[in-house]
Design a protein around this motif. Structure first.
Motif, PDB file in Angstrom:
ATOM      1  N   VAL A 140      -9.672  13.035   2.358  1.00 30.95           N
ATOM      2  CA  VAL A 140     -10.936  13.407   1.720  1.00 30.95           C
ATOM      3  C   VAL A 140     -11.135  12.521   0.498  1.00 30.95           C
ATOM      4  CG1 VAL A 140     -12.317  15.253   0.690  1.00 30.95           C
ATOM      5  CG2 VAL A 140     -10.591  15.813   2.415  1.00 30.95           C
ATOM      6  N   ARG A 141     -12.284  11.846   0.453  1.00 32.65           N
ATOM      7  CA  ARG A 141     -12.569  10.967  -0.692  1.00 32.65           C
ATOM      8  C   ARG A 141     -13.950  11.272  -1.245  1.00 32.65           C
ATOM      9  NH1 ARG A 141      -9.753   5.538   1.737  1.00 32.65           N
ATOM     10  NH2 ARG A 141      -7.725   6.330   1.094  1.00 32.65           N
TER      11      ARG A 141
ATOM     12  N   PRO B  76     -16.865   9.460  -3.455  1.00 30.35           N
ATOM     13  CA  PRO B  76     -17.392   8.318  -4.210  1.00 30.35           C
ATOM     14  C   PRO B  76     -18.008   8.840  -5.507  1.00 30.35           C
ATOM     15  CG  PRO B  76     -18.408   8.502  -2.012  1.00 30.35           C
ATOM     16  CD  PRO B  76     -17.684   9.771  -2.280  1.00 30.35           C
TER      17      PRO B  76
ATOM     18  N   LEU C  54     -13.849   5.475  -6.265  1.00 23.43           N
ATOM     19  CA  LEU C  54     -13.558   6.398  -5.183  1.00 23.43           C
ATOM     20  C   LEU C  54     -12.387   7.314  -5.570  1.00 23.43           C
ATOM     21  CD1 LEU C  54     -14.671   6.789  -2.303  1.00 23.43           C
ATOM     22  CD2 LEU C  54     -12.802   5.323  -1.493  1.00 23.43           C
TER      23      LEU C  54
ATOM     24  N   GLN D 146      -9.571   9.489  -4.521  1.00 23.05           N
ATOM     25  CA  GLN D 146      -8.807   9.725  -3.297  1.00 23.05           C
ATOM     26  C   GLN D 146      -8.099  11.075  -3.404  1.00 23.05           C
ATOM     27  OE1 GLN D 146      -6.550   6.213  -2.228  1.00 23.05           O
ATOM     28  NE2 GLN D 146      -7.948   4.922  -3.403  1.00 23.05           N
TER      29      GLN D 146
ATOM     30  N   ARG E 280     -21.610  17.150   2.651  1.00 25.28           N
ATOM     31  CA  ARG E 280     -21.518  16.003   3.535  1.00 25.28           C
ATOM     32  C   ARG E 280     -21.990  14.710   2.878  1.00 25.28           C
ATOM     33  NH1 ARG E 280     -21.347  18.027   9.114  1.00 25.28           N
ATOM     34  NH2 ARG E 280     -20.850  20.178   8.649  1.00 25.28           N
ATOM     35  N   ARG E 281     -22.898  14.858   1.905  1.00 27.63           N
ATOM     36  CA  ARG E 281     -23.428  13.642   1.291  1.00 27.63           C
ATOM     37  C   ARG E 281     -22.458  13.031   0.290  1.00 27.63           C
ATOM     38  NH1 ARG E 281     -28.464  16.885  -0.367  1.00 27.63           N
ATOM     39  NH2 ARG E 281     -26.673  18.259  -0.423  1.00 27.63           N
ATOM     40  N   SER E 282     -21.591  13.857  -0.292  1.00 28.52           N
ATOM     41  CA  SER E 282     -20.745  13.297  -1.351  1.00 28.52           C
ATOM     42  C   SER E 282     -19.276  13.166  -0.953  1.00 28.52           C
ATOM     43  CB  SER E 282     -20.867  14.128  -2.625  1.00 28.52           C
ATOM     44  OG  SER E 282     -20.323  15.398  -2.397  1.00 28.52           O
ATOM     45  N   ALA E 283     -18.862  13.820   0.134  1.00 23.36           N
ATOM     46  CA  ALA E 283     -17.447  13.746   0.498  1.00 23.36           C
ATOM     47  C   ALA E 283     -17.267  12.932   1.778  1.00 23.36           C
ATOM     48  CB  ALA E 283     -16.891  15.152   0.699  1.00 23.36           C
ATOM     49  N   GLN E 284     -16.309  12.024   1.770  1.00 19.06           N
ATOM     50  CA  GLN E 284     -15.969  11.279   2.990  1.00 19.06           C
ATOM     51  C   GLN E 284     -14.721  11.928   3.583  1.00 19.06           C
ATOM     52  OE1 GLN E 284     -15.287   7.332   1.555  1.00 19.06           O
ATOM     53  NE2 GLN E 284     -17.429   7.029   0.923  1.00 19.06           N
TER      54      GLN E 284
ATOM     55  N   SER F  81     -12.097  12.258   6.883  1.00 25.75           N
ATOM     56  CA  SER F  81     -11.660  11.767   8.179  1.00 25.75           C
ATOM     57  C   SER F  81     -10.396  12.509   8.587  1.00 25.75           C
ATOM     58  CB  SER F  81     -11.410  10.259   8.119  1.00 25.75           C
ATOM     59  OG  SER F  81     -10.306  10.001   7.284  1.00 25.75           O
TER      60      SER F  81
END
Ligand SMILES: Nc1ncnc2c1ncn2[C@@H]1O[C@H](COP(=O)(O)OP(=O)(O)OP(=O)(O)O)[C@@H](O)[C@H]1O
Ligand SMILES: Nc1ncnc2c1ncn2[C@@H]1O[C@H](COP(=O)(O)OP(=O)(O)OP(=O)(O)O)[C@@H](O)[C@H]1O
Ligand code: SF4
Ligand SMILES: [Mg+2]
Ligand SMILES: [Mg+2]
Lengths: 411, 357
Positions: free
Chosen positions: B19-20, B22, B27, B29, B67-71, B73
């Motif tokens: 989970v990252r 920006p 970024l 981490q 969803r817009r601010s967290a990446q 995977s």
């Protein structure tokens, strides 16, 4: 937040484990020959409750209701108990943030309870406080130098041109970089901020420090840094501590003597051994049994413990008799009728319970009935002659009730 | 990939979760390559210092990140259903029903303007649309009673601010459990509570688990709580798993210096009074620019025992520990057991060393 621009201190460069251990201390030890630095007797603080409209007093919060204890010179007394039991209020009375409703606090021949604010001023140098919250207790708009230097200026202890060098000395003592005097609190981590608060409290070389939850706002990994620092300073400068905390394990490490409070009163007080290995009050026993134990990992599952039901009653309208009775697993009739006196039951051990005993060995009959001149249920007993010397005294007497031998013990 | 510390059919499987966030500074981490699993009827304890990614990783399980601010995977499977990338509608069905969370701050997660009972009833009706108002209210009352709120029939019509800290926490638990979730995530459920109240709440969680056979994740900084509650423990540092295994293995035979640090920086109520509180030097790492190699190396007091500059240059993999089945650790030390026994244990638990002799 890890995004803080945390400053790495010179003392915090990576050391080997061995070196790291050298800078730590084992538990503080009791010095029974130390004279008292502070003697508190029957201290009370009732906060008035006022109606919002007429400012009429409609009742009182009995925050502290008759506590007595001694803090030995260079020693440490721990104050533990649940939220709202009056720990902070006790500390605030000693630093005279409030003037007490009653009682006395003898410090170096002065009664801090009765002297005027003007007479108090020179004594403030000797009695300092460390606060719980390293974030809100430091003014964010002042530099570290001006925060730590403020007490020096107020009390005019060093010439103006010497303030900075004294501040730098103090920063060094608490393990901060002395060159960082012109930085602001937000540039430091939580543990470092707590050190700034400690440096400020140290500035006037106090004889007594009231530390109100000095580590509870810190991350566990940082708590040990601050505790070891306080131990260093205590040894080096012979400072006595009133150490307030709800973490029973930290208190056990720092304090050779401990007082357990419940709803404004001390229910049990004694040396470390008496409280942690030989508690006689059901509340102390419940508190201790509720602390989760890492060693339990070896066997798995929870420890056997005493379940306390219900919430802590209000100090505005405390229960009659023993204040703990509404949650006490062994309460009987007498508990609602009479307040149990704080009886000395060991050389350095006092307990306030009608049925004092080790866990699972509490007596069936109240031990206090004869002393109070009542029968086992607490009704007046015309045949009994009540003891007249049940007034709570700070410190310990040379004789006591030996519960095991049912005799009078002697030092 | 990690192997599970226990066999069976895990209800929750987290695999290689990252989970990252920006941000303007770069970024963050927050969580990196995290894998763990929890079976029904079992409890996982997650420990680690502030900012290590405990809450962020758990919130991902509930799909609570914007969803817009967290990446995000990796994979999170709840009862076989992939949660990463699941639509918000499907996620809402799962949340509060199969999976529930008790948040770190009880007051902030109860609505101040609505009565406790009404909030509980609403939570029930969301997942039981056929239930009448009356049914929902009686369910709310039942839950307040279950969590040990005194006089629940009076308390049900009070507002959160009229509850004490411990009662609010219990109300939160009632809210979390009202739909009999199979997985409950409790984020610091007892921090800031008195030990006596904490013990009541831990009892309650255990009773409820026994009754409903739910899987529980308990996030805490208190290793005592983990020792008494958890079957498995996950130790996190700088967003990664650094040690993972059964609570017994991890807490009695830890093999990673950060875990040693956590154990030695807190005293024990029953410890030998010769025991020391040994701090972890330095400060937690920045997640904007995590340290190279082993994330713990800047603070590690044992890295000179590793040959060369490995700790600084090479990230240790999460590999099977020397001792214990399913016990994993992320550290280059070749013989951690010996170091722990010879150096750490005598300082933090001198009495244990005596016993072993
Ligand atoms: N200025 C005040 N006015 C009125 N009541 C007060 C005041 N300060 C404290 N109290 C009350 O006095 C009682 C004791 O409070 P105190 O802060 O001493 O408790 P404590 O033992 O320090 O608790 P905690 O562990 O939560 O810090 C509480 O019921 C509190 O609400
Ligand atoms: N929405 C966000 N945007 C940017 N950074 C975030 C966001 N949420 C969390 N973080 C960062 O992610 C990191 C991990 O945070 P997290 O809340 O998981 O820590 P934690 O282990 O739960 O700590 P604590 O014990 O203090 O609750 C922290 O550095 C935090 O500042
Ligand atoms: S890998 Fe090296 S730096 Fe990291 S914990 Fe192990 S010994 Fe310490
Ligand atoms: Mg307080
Ligand atoms: Mg968190």
């Amino acid at each position: 937040m890890t995004e803080d621009a945390t400053i790495v201190e010179p003392g915090e460069e990576r050391e080997s484990f061995e070196e790291l251990v050298k800078h730590t201390h084992s538990a503080n030890e009791l010095d029974t020959s130390a004279p008292p630095v502070l003697t508190v007797e029957n201290l009370r603080m009732y906060f008035p409750i006022k109606t919002s409209l007429m400012r009429r007093t409609v009742g009182h919060v009995q925050a502290v209701d008759g506590v007595s204890f001694v803090v030995p010179k260079g020693g440490a007394l721990g104050l533990v108990g649940e939220s709202g039991c009056g720990k902070s209020t006790t500390g605030q009375l000693i630093t005279r943030l409030y003037k007490p409703t009653g009682g006395s606090m003898t410090f170096e021949g002065h009664d801090l309870a009765s002297i005027s604010n003007r007479e108090m001023k020179p004594l403030r140098r000797d009695v300092q406080m460390i606060f719980q919250d390293p974030y809100s207790s430091l003014n964010p708009r002042h530099t570290v130098g001006s925060i730590v230097g403020a007490p020096l200026r107020v009390h005019d202890v060093v010439p103006k041109n010497k303030t900075l060098s004294r501040v730098q000395e103090l920063l060094e003592v608490v393990g901060l970089n002395p060159e960082h005097y012109n930085r602001y609190p937000n540039e430091f981590s939580g543990g470092q901020r707590q050190r700034i608060g400690i440096a400020r409290a140290l500035a006037l070389q106090p004889k007594l420090m009231v530390a109100d939850e000095p580590v509870s706002a810190l991350d566990v990994s940082i708590q040990a840094q601050v505790i070891n620092l306080l131990q260093d300073l205590q040894r080096e400068f012979d400072i006595a501590f009133l150490f307030i905390a709800h973490d029973l394990a930290v208190v056990r490490h720092f304090c050779p003597e401990v007082a357990v409070m419940y709803l404004g009163k001390i229910v049990e007080i004694g040396d470390r051994e008496s409280i942690y290995a030989n508690a006689h009050h059901p509340y102390t026993q419940a508190l201790l049994s509720a602390v989760p134990d890492v060693k339990q990992a070896a066997t798995g599952g929870r420890r056997e413990r005493i379940r306390l039901t219900g919430d802590v009653p209000s100090p505005i309208d405390p229960p009659s008799g023993c204040r703990f009775r509404t949650r006490c697993p062994i309460a009987q009739e007498i508990c609602a009728r009479h307040e149990p006196p704080l009886l000395q039951i060991g050389k350095r051990h006092k307990v306030a319970c009608h049925f004092p005993g080790r866990l699972g060995e509490h007596p069936r009959e109240p031990l206090t009935a004869r002393l109070l001149g009542v029968d086992a249920s607490g009704q007046p007993d015309p045949g009994a002659s009540p003891a007249t010397d049940l007034v709570e005294q700070p410190g310990y007497a040379d004789t006591w009730f030996d519960l095991d031998g049912k005799t009078i013990g002697r030092a | 990939m990690s192997t599970a510390p226990t066999s069976g059919d895990p209800y929750l499987v987290v695999d290689d979760l990252t989970v990252r966030f920006p941000t303007a500074d770069g970024l963050v981490q927050a969580v990196t390559g995290l894998s763990y699993q929890v079976e029904l009827g079992k409890t996982l304890g997650i420990v680690g210092e502030s900012g290590s990614g405990k809450s962020v990783s758990s919130m991902a399980v509930l799909g609570l990140h914007d969803r817009r601010s967290a990446q995000i995977s990796g994979s999170i499977k709840v009862a076989g259903t992939e949660v990463v990338g699941l639509s918000e509608g499907r996620m809402r069905e799962l949340r509060g029903n199969a999976v529930a969370m008790i948040f770190q701050d009880a007051l902030a997660s109860l609505h101040p303007f609505y009565k406790i009972g009404a909030q509980l009833a609403e939570a029930y009706r969301t997942h039981h649309p056929k239930a009448t108002k009356k049914e929902a209210r009686s369910r709310a009352l039942e839950m307040l009673e279950r969590v040990g709120i005194p006089q629940p029939d009076k308390r049900i019509d009070q507002y959160p601010h009229q509850f004490s800290g411990g009662m609010r926490q219990r109300a939160m638990i009632a809210m979390g459990l009202i739909n009999d979730p199979s997985l409950l995530i409790a984020d610091e459920p007892t921090t800031a509570l008195d030990v006596t109240v904490q013990a009541q709440i831990l009892d309650l969680l255990q009773d409820l688990q026994q009754e409903f056979n739910s899987a529980i994740i308990i996030i805490t900084h208190d290793l005592g709580v983990v020792a008494e509650m958890a079957d498995d423990v996950l130790v996190m540092y700088a967003g990664r798993a650094v040690e993972y295994g059964s609570a017994k293995e991890v807490l009695t035979r830890p093999e990673m210096p950060y875990t040693w640090g956590l154990l030695s920086s807190v005293p024990d109520v029953a410890a030998d009074t010769n025991a020391r509180m040994i701090p972890i030097p330095g400060a937690p790492p920045s997640l904007l620019d995590p340290p190279s190699g082993c994330p713990f190396h800047p603070r590690c007091a044992h890295r000179e025992k590793v040959p060369g500059d490995l700790c600084r240059t090479e990230l240790p993999e999460l590999l099977p520990a020397v001792h214990g089945e399913g016990h994993l650790k992320r550290c280059h030390l070749a013989d951690p057991e010996a170091v722990f026994a010879a150096e750490v244990l005598p300082e933090i638990a001198p009495e244990m060393v005596e016993e072993k002799r």
